[in-house]
Scaffold this motif. Structure first.
Motif, PDB file in Angstrom:
ATOM      1  N   ALA A 161      -5.658  -5.301   5.676  1.00 20.20           N
ATOM      2  CA  ALA A 161      -5.347  -3.873   5.842  1.00 20.20           C
ATOM      3  C   ALA A 161      -4.297  -3.653   6.914  1.00 20.20           C
ATOM      4  O   ALA A 161      -4.080  -4.499   7.786  1.00 20.20           O
ATOM      5  N   ALA A 162      -3.657  -2.489   6.825  1.00 13.25           N
ATOM      6  CA  ALA A 162      -2.797  -1.965   7.887  1.00 13.25           C
ATOM      7  C   ALA A 162      -3.149  -0.499   8.078  1.00 13.25           C
ATOM      8  O   ALA A 162      -3.231   0.250   7.102  1.00 13.25           O
ATOM      9  N   VAL A 163      -3.383  -0.093   9.317  1.00 17.46           N
ATOM     10  CA  VAL A 163      -3.836   1.261   9.624  1.00 17.46           C
ATOM     11  C   VAL A 163      -3.069   1.771  10.826  1.00 17.46           C
ATOM     12  O   VAL A 163      -2.783   1.014  11.764  1.00 17.46           O
ATOM     13  N   VAL A 164      -2.765   3.081  10.816  1.00 14.26           N
ATOM     14  CA  VAL A 164      -2.207   3.734  11.992  1.00 14.26           C
ATOM     15  C   VAL A 164      -3.082   4.941  12.324  1.00 14.26           C
ATOM     16  O   VAL A 164      -3.371   5.765  11.450  1.00 14.26           O
ATOM     17  N   THR A 165      -3.504   5.034  13.571  1.00  9.85           N
ATOM     18  CA  THR A 165      -4.219   6.206  14.058  1.00  9.85           C
ATOM     19  C   THR A 165      -3.346   6.896  15.095  1.00  9.85           C
ATOM     20  O   THR A 165      -2.879   6.258  16.043  1.00  9.85           O
ATOM     21  N   ASP A 192     -11.869  -6.518   6.452  1.00  9.40           N
ATOM     22  CA  ASP A 192     -11.949  -7.977   6.446  1.00  9.40           C
ATOM     23  C   ASP A 192     -13.319  -8.463   5.974  1.00  9.40           C
ATOM     24  O   ASP A 192     -13.445  -9.572   5.449  1.00  9.40           O
ATOM     25  N   GLU A 193     -14.331  -7.632   6.160  1.00  6.94           N
ATOM     26  CA  GLU A 193     -15.685  -7.987   5.722  1.00  6.94           C
ATOM     27  C   GLU A 193     -15.950  -7.602   4.274  1.00  6.94           C
ATOM     28  O   GLU A 193     -17.041  -7.832   3.757  1.00  6.94           O
ATOM     29  N   GLY A 194     -14.958  -6.980   3.616  1.00  8.86           N
ATOM     30  CA  GLY A 194     -15.077  -6.692   2.199  1.00  8.86           C
ATOM     31  C   GLY A 194     -15.201  -5.237   1.823  1.00  8.86           C
ATOM     32  O   GLY A 194     -15.252  -4.897   0.636  1.00  8.86           O
ATOM     33  N   GLU A 195     -15.245  -4.330   2.802  1.00  7.76           N
ATOM     34  CA  GLU A 195     -15.344  -2.910   2.484  1.00  7.76           C
ATOM     35  C   GLU A 195     -13.977  -2.352   2.092  1.00  7.76           C
ATOM     36  O   GLU A 195     -12.925  -2.887   2.459  1.00  7.76           O
ATOM     37  N   ARG A 196     -14.004  -1.256   1.358  1.00 10.85           N
ATOM     38  CA  ARG A 196     -12.760  -0.566   0.990  1.00 10.85           C
ATOM     39  C   ARG A 196     -12.281   0.265   2.169  1.00 10.85           C
ATOM     40  O   ARG A 196     -13.066   0.938   2.849  1.00 10.85           O
ATOM     41  N   LEU A 197     -10.962   0.240   2.386  1.00 13.08           N
ATOM     42  CA  LEU A 197     -10.402   0.975   3.506  1.00 13.08           C
ATOM     43  C   LEU A 197     -10.677   2.468   3.409  1.00 13.08           C
ATOM     44  O   LEU A 197     -11.033   3.113   4.404  1.00 13.08           O
ATOM     45  N   HIS A 214      -3.774   7.006   8.662  1.00 16.60           N
ATOM     46  CA  HIS A 214      -3.366   6.589   7.320  1.00 16.60           C
ATOM     47  C   HIS A 214      -3.280   5.074   7.274  1.00 16.60           C
ATOM     48  O   HIS A 214      -3.202   4.399   8.318  1.00 16.60           O
ATOM     49  N   GLY A 215      -3.316   4.525   6.053  1.00 14.03           N
ATOM     50  CA  GLY A 215      -3.213   3.084   5.929  1.00 14.03           C
ATOM     51  C   GLY A 215      -3.398   2.595   4.515  1.00 14.03           C
ATOM     52  O   GLY A 215      -3.647   3.372   3.583  1.00 14.03           O
ATOM     53  N   VAL A 216      -3.279   1.280   4.369  1.00 12.83           N
ATOM     54  CA  VAL A 216      -3.435   0.620   3.077  1.00 12.83           C
ATOM     55  C   VAL A 216      -4.367  -0.576   3.234  1.00 12.83           C
ATOM     56  O   VAL A 216      -4.341  -1.275   4.251  1.00 12.83           O
ATOM     57  N   GLY A 217      -5.208  -0.787   2.225  1.00  9.25           N
ATOM     58  CA  GLY A 217      -6.037  -1.977   2.144  1.00  9.25           C
ATOM     59  C   GLY A 217      -5.644  -2.785   0.916  1.00  9.25           C
ATOM     60  O   GLY A 217      -4.664  -2.470   0.242  1.00  9.25           O
ATOM     61  N   ARG A 218      -6.420  -3.789   0.609  1.00  9.13           N
ATOM     62  CA  ARG A 218      -6.109  -4.600  -0.568  1.00  9.13           C
ATOM     63  C   ARG A 218      -6.212  -3.791  -1.847  1.00  9.13           C
ATOM     64  O   ARG A 218      -5.468  -4.016  -2.803  1.00  9.13           O
ATOM     65  N   TYR A 238       2.270   1.583   0.183  1.00  7.95           N
ATOM     66  CA  TYR A 238       2.516   2.047   1.544  1.00  7.95           C
ATOM     67  C   TYR A 238       2.034   3.487   1.717  1.00  7.95           C
ATOM     68  O   TYR A 238       1.839   4.226   0.746  1.00  7.95           O
ATOM     69  N   THR A 239       1.832   3.867   2.970  1.00  7.79           N
ATOM     70  CA  THR A 239       1.575   5.259   3.346  1.00  7.79           C
ATOM     71  C   THR A 239       2.450   5.594   4.545  1.00  7.79           C
ATOM     72  O   THR A 239       2.777   4.726   5.360  1.00  7.79           O
TER      73      THR A 239
END
Length: 229
Positions: free
Chosen positions: A42-46, A63-68, A88-92, A115-116
């Motif tokens: 994931a990539a996240v910006v707060t 990283d543990e398998g949850e959805r972003l 905002h951000g993106v996961g797998r 992207y976001t």
């Protein structure tokens, strides 16, 4: 010198290379210390009135398998000050965008393919659009595309007060030390970030050349520095 929250940023994934990255610039100091978070998933910006726990927890739990999107929905639902946040951000397998009602105008976000983009206290919506379009149209690796996106957003008006700091953070299977770059205080931080990226790429080649001069034989692994997150 005025310091107040106000930022534009991009979070992105490259599914072909399993790379995640974020880039951000703002009108106060040391934005790289608090706003961008990346991991292998994931990539996240707060931003706006930043809560670092949102970014830190989001990448750990993906990283543990949850959805972003599930993680950030849960965190913001429990945040009594969510109206002042922008995240905002993106996961797998998901994207997430949130702009609280109390974020200072102009504030908003955009979702694209992998992207976001989000921003607050900006000159206008053109900043977000220009950031997104530059990321889409730029060739090169993740670091190149992220810096180009910030340059375009700045050219479109950027932070309404002008920028003071900028950063990129990238997680890739083959890490480079230019995947974690910060300009913490500058009159022109995005330009300085570009110069820093250029010099960091050159330095990588120079370090190998100098090591070749020092040793007739050496293990290539000693040049795999990794990246601090």
């Amino acid at each position: 010198m005025r310091h107040a929250p106000g930022t534009f940023s991009i979070a992105a994934r490259d599914p072909d290379t399993s790379t995640f990255g974020a880039a951000v610039t703002t009108g106060t100091v040391a934005v790289g210390a608090t706003c961008p978070y990346v991991s292998a998933t994931a990539a996240v910006v707060t931003q706006s009135y930043t809560n670092t726990n949102h970014g830190r927890d989001a990448v750990a739990r993906t990283d543990e398998g949850e959805r972003l999107d599930d993680v950030l929905d849960e965190r913001l639902s429990a945040d009594e000050n969510a109206d002042y946040r922008q995240v905002h951000g993106v996961g797998r397998d998901s994207e997430f965008t949130f702009t609280g009602d109390e974020c200072v105008a102009w504030a908003g976000h955009r979702v694209g393919d992998d992207y976001t983009v989000g921003g607050n206290m900006l000159a206008g919506s053109d900043v977000v659009d220009a950031t997104a379009e530059a990321y889409e149209s730029t060739d090169g690796d993740m670091a190149e595309r992220l810096v180009s996106a910030l340059e375009a957003g700045e050219s479109a008006g950027g932070d309404d007060r002008g920028e003071m700091s900028a950063a990129i953070l990238v997680h890739a299977p083959d890490p480079e030390f230019y995947h974690n770059l910060r300009v913490d205080l500058s009159a022109d931080p995005v330009s300085d970030l570009r110069a820093l990226l250029t010099e960091a790429r050159r330095a990588k080649d120079q370090i190998r050349s100098e090591t070749d001069d020092l040793f007739s034989e050496y293990p290539d692994e000693i040049l795999n520095f990794g990246v601090k997150y």
